[in-house]
Write an enzyme that holds these catalytic residues in place. Structure first.
Site, PDB file in Angstrom:
ATOM      1  N   CYS A  72       0.882  -1.178   0.000  1.00  0.00           N
ATOM      2  CA  CYS A  72       0.000   0.000   0.000  1.00  0.00           C
ATOM      3  C   CYS A  72       0.913   1.219   0.000  1.00  0.00           C
ATOM      4  O   CYS A  72       2.107   1.087  -0.278  1.00  0.00           O
ATOM      5  CB  CYS A  72      -0.996  -0.033   1.159  1.00  0.00           C
ATOM      6  SG  CYS A  72      -0.269   0.052   2.794  1.00  0.00           S
TER       7      CYS A  72
HETATM    8  C1  RB5 Z   1      -4.054   5.163   0.657  1.00  0.00           C
HETATM    9  O1  RB5 Z   1      -4.064   6.473   0.221  1.00  0.00           O
HETATM   10  C2  RB5 Z   1      -3.066   4.936   1.788  1.00  0.00           C
HETATM   11  O2  RB5 Z   1      -3.601   5.406   2.972  1.00  0.00           O
HETATM   12  C3  RB5 Z   1      -2.762   3.456   1.884  1.00  0.00           C
HETATM   13  O3  RB5 Z   1      -2.207   3.033   0.681  1.00  0.00           O
HETATM   14  C4  RB5 Z   1      -1.744   3.033   2.913  1.00  0.00           C
HETATM   15  O4  RB5 Z   1      -0.656   3.893   2.961  1.00  0.00           O
HETATM   16  C5  RB5 Z   1      -2.239   2.696   4.240  1.00  0.00           C
HETATM   17  O5  RB5 Z   1      -1.473   2.260   5.110  1.00  0.00           O
END
Ligand code: RB5
Length: 157
Positions: A72
């Site tokens: 993420c």
């Molecule tokens: C998404 O914008 C972001 O919050 C997600 O990808 C991640 O970093 C969460 O931990």
């Protein structure tokens, strides 16, 4: 990279990790790994990492894939979500040592990466060493994992 063509590797990312996921996929394909992509299949700024990470984590826990790569933006959300699935030992990796030692000592089965934090070259090195590392399985390691498993079993009651 040593070839382990029969081991399926699961991978997933939300929008924050999508670009890195596509880079890692190309890298792994070149190195003869079989990949299962749990999404996202396209860049969608409104998607949510649990929708991809939880199915990936369930597949790892069920041994449908050998290990997983969850990405993420920071790697934090992916790591939190993955570790909610029983049997998953996921960690956010930002250094080479932990990428293999996490497997060797702790049987880490999902590597989490931050697509907005860790660059392509470093990510590829972490993934490579993670996939090639083996759990040592010493008694002290097994003892520690049993303590975690005990809690997981209790949580199911
Ligand atoms: C998404 O914008 C972001 O919050 C997600 O990808 C991640 O970093 C969460 O931990």
């Amino acid at each position: 990279m040593s070839k382990e063509p029969l081991k399926k590797i699961g991978i997933c990312a939300d929008h924050g990790g999508f670009e890195l996921k596509e880079k890692i996929k190309s890298f792994l394909k070149k190195n003869h790994f079989e990949l299962v992509d749990f999404g996202a299949m396209e860049l969608d700024e409104t998607d949510d990492y649990p929708d991809f990470v939880i199915p990936l984590a369930k597949a790892v826990a069920a041994n449908e894939v050998f290990r997983g790569i969850a990405i993420c933006g920071s790697g934090v959300g992916a790591c939190v979500a993955a570790n909610k699935v029983s049997g998953i030992k996921a960690a956010l990796i930002t250094d080479y040592f932990s990428a293999h030692q996490g497997v060797e000592d702790d049987d880490m089965n999902i590597i989490c990466l931050g697509g907005r934090v860790t660059g392509y070259a470093a990510s590829e090195e972490y993934v490579e060493v993670f996939l090639n590392a083996k759990f040592i399985g010493a008694e002290r390691h097994l003892r520690r994992l049993r303590k975690i498993q005990k809690l997981e079993l209790k949580n199911r009651e």
